[in-house]
Design a protein around this motif. Structure first.
Motif, short mmCIF file in Angstrom:
data_model
loop_
_atom_site.label_atom_id
_atom_site.label_comp_id
_atom_site.label_asym_id
_atom_site.label_seq_id
_atom_site.Cartn_x
_atom_site.Cartn_y
_atom_site.Cartn_z
N UNK A 1 0.85 -1.18 0.00
CA UNK A 1 0.00 0.00 0.00
C UNK A 1 0.89 1.24 0.00
N UNK A 2 0.70 2.05 -1.01
CA UNK A 2 1.58 3.22 -1.16
C UNK A 2 1.07 4.45 -0.46
N UNK A 3 -0.25 4.56 -0.30
CA UNK A 3 -0.81 5.78 0.28
C UNK A 3 -2.04 5.41 1.12
N UNK A 4 -1.88 5.50 2.41
CA UNK A 4 -2.93 5.05 3.33
C UNK A 4 -3.27 6.15 4.33
N UNK A 5 -4.55 6.43 4.44
CA UNK A 5 -5.00 7.36 5.48
C UNK A 5 -5.55 6.52 6.63
N UNK A 6 -4.96 6.70 7.81
CA UNK A 6 -5.36 5.89 8.97
C UNK A 6 -6.00 6.79 10.02
N UNK A 7 -7.15 6.38 10.51
CA UNK A 7 -7.82 7.17 11.54
C UNK A 7 -7.66 6.55 12.92
N UNK B 1 5.53 11.41 -0.46
CA UNK B 1 6.79 11.28 0.28
C UNK B 1 6.58 10.52 1.57
N UNK B 2 5.36 10.59 2.07
CA UNK B 2 5.01 9.85 3.28
C UNK B 2 3.93 8.86 2.89
N UNK B 3 4.10 7.62 3.36
CA UNK B 3 3.21 6.55 2.93
C UNK B 3 1.90 6.54 3.72
N UNK B 4 2.00 6.87 5.00
CA UNK B 4 0.82 6.77 5.86
C UNK B 4 0.57 8.09 6.58
N UNK B 5 -0.64 8.59 6.46
CA UNK B 5 -1.04 9.77 7.23
C UNK B 5 -1.97 9.28 8.33
N UNK B 6 -1.56 9.52 9.58
CA UNK B 6 -2.39 9.07 10.71
C UNK B 6 -3.13 10.30 11.23
N UNK B 7 -4.45 10.23 11.20
CA UNK B 7 -5.23 11.44 11.46
C UNK B 7 -6.33 11.20 12.49
N UNK B 8 -6.66 12.25 13.20
CA UNK B 8 -7.88 12.21 14.03
C UNK B 8 -9.02 12.74 13.16
N UNK B 9 -10.25 12.50 13.59
CA UNK B 9 -11.40 12.83 12.73
C UNK B 9 -11.43 14.28 12.31
N UNK B 10 -11.27 15.18 13.28
CA UNK B 10 -11.49 16.59 12.95
C UNK B 10 -10.42 17.09 12.01
N UNK B 11 -9.18 16.66 12.23
CA UNK B 11 -8.11 17.14 11.35
C UNK B 11 -8.32 16.67 9.93
N UNK B 12 -8.92 15.51 9.78
CA UNK B 12 -9.03 14.94 8.44
C UNK B 12 -10.28 15.38 7.70
#
Ligand code: AMP
Length: 466
Positions: free
Chosen positions: A243-249, A293-304
């Motif tokens: 997985x090259x680009x993953x948004x994780x909550x 450049x970054x594979x995983x963005x780890x986010x909280x609900x409001x920021x995302x």
């Protein structure tokens, strides 16, 4: 239907064509003529439906003729709940207006106010702002509102949730009574209608693509797993599937930081985005993620909320959200603008209630698939759509007002405490938007048949194939 039949002039049509849009999305087909006619508009549409162009294109068209903007004034004001959304809307305005000689500007908190004050001296035809910083600028005489012709409230439901109503009311009191009002919200819930009564006047009501229709484009599945093995499962999913680009909550800021460290320890490039990060760090994280450049963005609900990342293929719910409607917002980050996407939820037994609420909201039992070697010791029960009444969301910590954690975030957006919202809040009686018609892309979301699926039937692709 084509854009050229909607009454937009050549420079705007050229920008649309350059962007590669062929067909107006349902919200655009309805909103563009309504805005051009001068009516107030109240539209139920969430991010991902093309709503930004739905209001930006006709606004640009209207601004072509008309008085020049004066110093420290704006002709159109777009209010958004988060800085990221403000930046995205401003980017869209630049894109769609690039062949016009109109000026636009974006202001939000968390960055220095002085450059914004200097830039505002020239005035801006379109000003995009988060409410807190805008009030600060007004307090410093950097902006006045006498010239406002159009006011846009974007993601009005989030504004309510995030406690921005007092700010909005103060701003409304400063504006000329005669103006066009456009209000966009993911839902037409009771509180939103109550707010609308104080803002819009005999509005044209538009309602397209209910949240579960968006969800229909997303391949959704649940991976039952014990809580303490979640990060190992996520690491394996990312490695095994490239997985090259993953948004994780994650549910909490702390959880986002911890997971980011664990992923980095497993040689996965990850960065976190949440309300305790400085605005600079948030902007950088998003840019690095968008550029790959970054594979995983780890986010909280409001920021995302409101993030628009082209062709985002994978969304992972590391924790399930406490409010079921947020699940729909989260997975709406993928399968945008007609593309396909995959959303996997790592669910432990403690989250069964949240899962059941989500499944009831989307009227669908999500297929379960355990990972070999990660079978949970604490088994996740099977769900049923009807066996239990909807759960009341867990009470949140008392609202401490708008003061933010972290530096520089006195008022704005993403770190603001969120009010409780009932799961029913996301239900809407909405009219389905028309399809794009010619079978060409984009394929805008269609209606989801309210069909029940069995937990075993309709097995989801595990996403493990390469
Ligand atoms: P929005 O709901 O405004 O955040 O837009 C969601 C995404 O849809 C953005 O990436 C837009 O660039 C894209 N988009 C908007 N309108 C169209 C259109 N008519 N055709 C194809 N893509 C579009």
């Amino acid at each position: 239907m084509t854009f050229s039949t909607l009454g937009l002039s050549a420079p705007i049509l050229k920008a649309i064509a350059e962007k590669g849009y062929e067909t107006p999305s349902p919200i655009q087909a309805e909103a563009i003529p309504a805005v051009l006619s001068g009516s107030d508009v109240m539209a139920a549409a969430q991010t991902g439906t093309g709503k930004t162009a739905g209001f930006t294109l006709p606004i640009l068209q209207k601004l072509i003729d008309g008085p020049k903007v004066r110093a420290n004034q704006a002709r159109v004001l777009v209010l958004t709940p988060t800085r990221e959304l403000a930046a995205q809307v401003a980017e869209s305005i630049e894109t769609y207006g690039k062949h016009l000689s109109l000026s636009s500007m974006v202001v939000f908190g968390g960055v220095k106010i002085n450059p914004q004050m200097i830039k505002l001296r020239k005035g801006a035809d379109i000003l995009v702002a988060t409410p807190g910083r805008l009030l600060d600028l007004h307090g410093q005489n950097a902006i006045r509102f006498n010239q406002i012709e159009v006011l846009v409230l974007d993601e009005a439901d989030r504004m309510l949730d995030m406690g921005f109503m007092p700010d909005i009311r103060r701003l409304l009191a400063l504006m000329p009574k005669k103006r066009q009002n456009l209000m966009f919200s993911a839902t037409f819930s009771k509180p939103i209608r109550a707010l609308a009564r104080t803002i819009v006047n005999q509005p044209v009501e538009i309602s397209v693509a209910p949240p579960n229709a968006t969800a229909a484009k997303v391949k959704q599945w649940v991976c039952p797993v014990d809580k303490k093995r979640k990060s190992a499962v996520l690491t394996k999913l990312i490695h095994d599937n490239d997985w090259g680009q993953v948004l994780v909550f994650t549910r909490t800021k702390h959880g986002a930081n911890r997971l980011t460290k664990e992923l980095e320890a497993a040689h996965i490039m990850a960065t976190a985005i949440h309300g305790n990060k400085s605005q600079g760090a948030r902007t950088r994280a998003l840019a690095e993620f968008k550029q790959g450049e970054v594979q995983v963005l780890v986010a909280t609900d409001i920021a995302a909320r409101g993030l628009d990342i082209d062709q985002l293929p994978h969304v992972v719910n590391f924790d399930l959200p406490n409010v079921a409607a947020d699940y729909v917002h989260r997975i709406g980050r993928t399968a945008r603008a007609g593309a396909e996407g995959e959303a996997v939820s790592l669910v432990c037994v403690d989250e069964f209630d949240e899962l059941a609420d989500i499944e009831r909201l989307i009227n669908q039992i999500l297929p379960r698939e355990t990972m070999d070697g990660f079978e949970p010791l604490h088994v996740l029960p099977a769900s049923s759509l009807t066996s239990r009444p909807p759960r009341k969301p867990k009470p949140k910590k008392p609202n401490k007002g708008r003061k933010m954690g972290g530096n520089n975030q006195r008022r704005d957006a993403s770190a603001a405490p969120k009010k409780k919202r009932s799961p029913q809040g996301a239900k809407r009686g909405s009219k389905q938007g028309e399809s794009s018609g010619d079978g060409q892309q984009p394929k805008w979301p269609g209606k989801v048949p309210a069909k029940r699926r069995s937990a075993n039937g309709n097995k989801a692709s595990s996403g493990r194939q390469k």
